[in-house]
Motif scaffolding. Sequence first.
Motif, PDB file in Angstrom:
ATOM      1  N   GLY A 119       7.080   2.306   7.284  1.00 57.86           N
ATOM      2  CA  GLY A 119       6.649   3.679   7.063  1.00 57.86           C
ATOM      3  C   GLY A 119       7.110   4.639   8.144  1.00 57.86           C
ATOM      4  O   GLY A 119       6.895   5.853   8.039  1.00 57.86           O
ATOM      5  N   ASP A 120       7.748   4.117   9.194  1.00 54.62           N
ATOM      6  CA  ASP A 120       8.237   4.953  10.286  1.00 54.62           C
ATOM      7  C   ASP A 120       9.739   4.759  10.471  1.00 54.62           C
ATOM      8  O   ASP A 120      10.256   4.878  11.582  1.00 54.62           O
ATOM      9  N   TRP A 121      10.419   4.442   9.360  1.00 53.46           N
ATOM     10  CA  TRP A 121      11.866   4.246   9.438  1.00 53.46           C
ATOM     11  C   TRP A 121      12.556   5.572   9.713  1.00 53.46           C
ATOM     12  O   TRP A 121      12.202   6.610   9.112  1.00 53.46           O
ATOM     13  N   PRO A 122      13.541   5.588  10.599  1.00 51.76           N
ATOM     14  CA  PRO A 122      14.226   6.844  10.926  1.00 51.76           C
ATOM     15  C   PRO A 122      15.102   7.335   9.773  1.00 51.76           C
ATOM     16  O   PRO A 122      15.522   6.555   8.914  1.00 51.76           O
ATOM     17  N   VAL A 123      15.382   8.620   9.773  1.00 53.07           N
ATOM     18  CA  VAL A 123      16.305   9.196   8.795  1.00 53.07           C
ATOM     19  C   VAL A 123      17.711   8.703   9.126  1.00 53.07           C
ATOM     20  O   VAL A 123      18.066   8.521  10.294  1.00 53.07           O
ATOM     21  N   ARG A 167       0.827  -1.218   0.000  1.00 52.84           N
ATOM     22  CA  ARG A 167       0.000   0.000   0.000  1.00 52.84           C
ATOM     23  C   ARG A 167       0.856   1.262   0.000  1.00 52.84           C
ATOM     24  O   ARG A 167       0.610   2.227   0.727  1.00 52.84           O
ATOM     25  N   GLY A 168       1.886   1.241  -0.842  1.00 58.83           N
ATOM     26  CA  GLY A 168       2.743   2.400  -1.001  1.00 58.83           C
ATOM     27  C   GLY A 168       3.865   2.531   0.008  1.00 58.83           C
ATOM     28  O   GLY A 168       4.740   3.386  -0.145  1.00 58.83           O
ATOM     29  N   GLU A 202       8.210  -3.193  -6.797  1.00 58.66           N
ATOM     30  CA  GLU A 202       8.318  -1.886  -7.462  1.00 58.66           C
ATOM     31  C   GLU A 202       9.621  -1.710  -8.218  1.00 58.66           C
ATOM     32  O   GLU A 202       9.773  -0.728  -8.943  1.00 58.66           O
ATOM     33  N   GLY A 203      10.545  -2.637  -8.068  1.00 57.14           N
ATOM     34  CA  GLY A 203      11.793  -2.504  -8.805  1.00 57.14           C
ATOM     35  C   GLY A 203      12.727  -3.665  -8.530  1.00 57.14           C
ATOM     36  O   GLY A 203      12.529  -4.433  -7.593  1.00 57.14           O
TER      37      GLY A 203
END
Length: 324
Positions: A277-281, A16-17, A62-63
């Motif tokens: 979706g909440d992976w840190p920078v 879902r993206g 997606e790739g």
Amino acid sequence: MTKPVLAVSDLTVAIRGQTVVDGVSLHVDEGEILSVVGESGCGKSMTAFAIMGLLPRVAKVEGGRVMLGDTDLRAITEEQRRRLRGEELAMIFQEPVASLNPLMPIGRQIEETLIVHRGVSAEKAKSAAIAMLEEVGIPEPQMRYRQHPFELSGGMCQRAMIAMALICRPKLLIADEPTTALDVTIQAQILELMKRLREETGTAILLITHDMGVVADMADRVAVMYSGRIIEQAPVEAIFARQEHPYTRLLLSTIPRLDGRPKTILPVIEGTVPDIGDWPVGCRFNPRCPLVSHICRARQPDLAPRADLGSAACWHRDRVEELA
């Protein structure tokens, strides 16, 4: 140099993206066992499902490229992929009861693989299925052949799944926690069976596990995953001797030791794997890492070569040995 049985390049999968597998690259050569390790939620099983073409409907590749020998698995039709599954590539799943047909006897499910992919007669397929049940350590195989999954224990269902995966002697076997439901005696038999298959037929094995004891006994090389990425990989002896990523170091430190002090608390890795979706920078391990610094929170490190044919993605790889 021979071509790998499996070559995965920059594989990316999203649900879902939201990316769950992020640029994974790995290869498995003929007769080699590559073990993929990491905590739950790191993307190990999703990588396996993407290779097999068995992703849930909400997930999408997606790739990247997935090559089985000369065959690009992403470029073929679903019908062509279905013909390859069971014959050239097979998978042992974590949840055997959910993967077996509850309305069909175990033996029929095992022999179906031979009948469909090898054109074996029903009589010969039955004999082969019973022999395979015995080979994976199921007692009274002729009786078990006629039984349905609900009549067997979880461990027996797992062994039946393993028999189904191995009966055609595939080129590539993906084993996703293959011995989780088994006691140590049967676990040893199954692991020995997989090693014998590798030695006799040259089957390449992608082994997904959290059991570092199994890794030490089975693997030729190890790939460590965290938050959808491979963060370290090396030959098995090298990665046990020296770790160049803090996560690998801490993962190995959680293994109970026979020479450890009795009645002491086992080591743990503080914190949890971040949610999708909440992976840190920056480095995705930085919230849990004892060596974290400013650069770890700002930039994600790339895999860089180790001195032993491996690679690691860490800004402080020269300090990892400081960790207990």
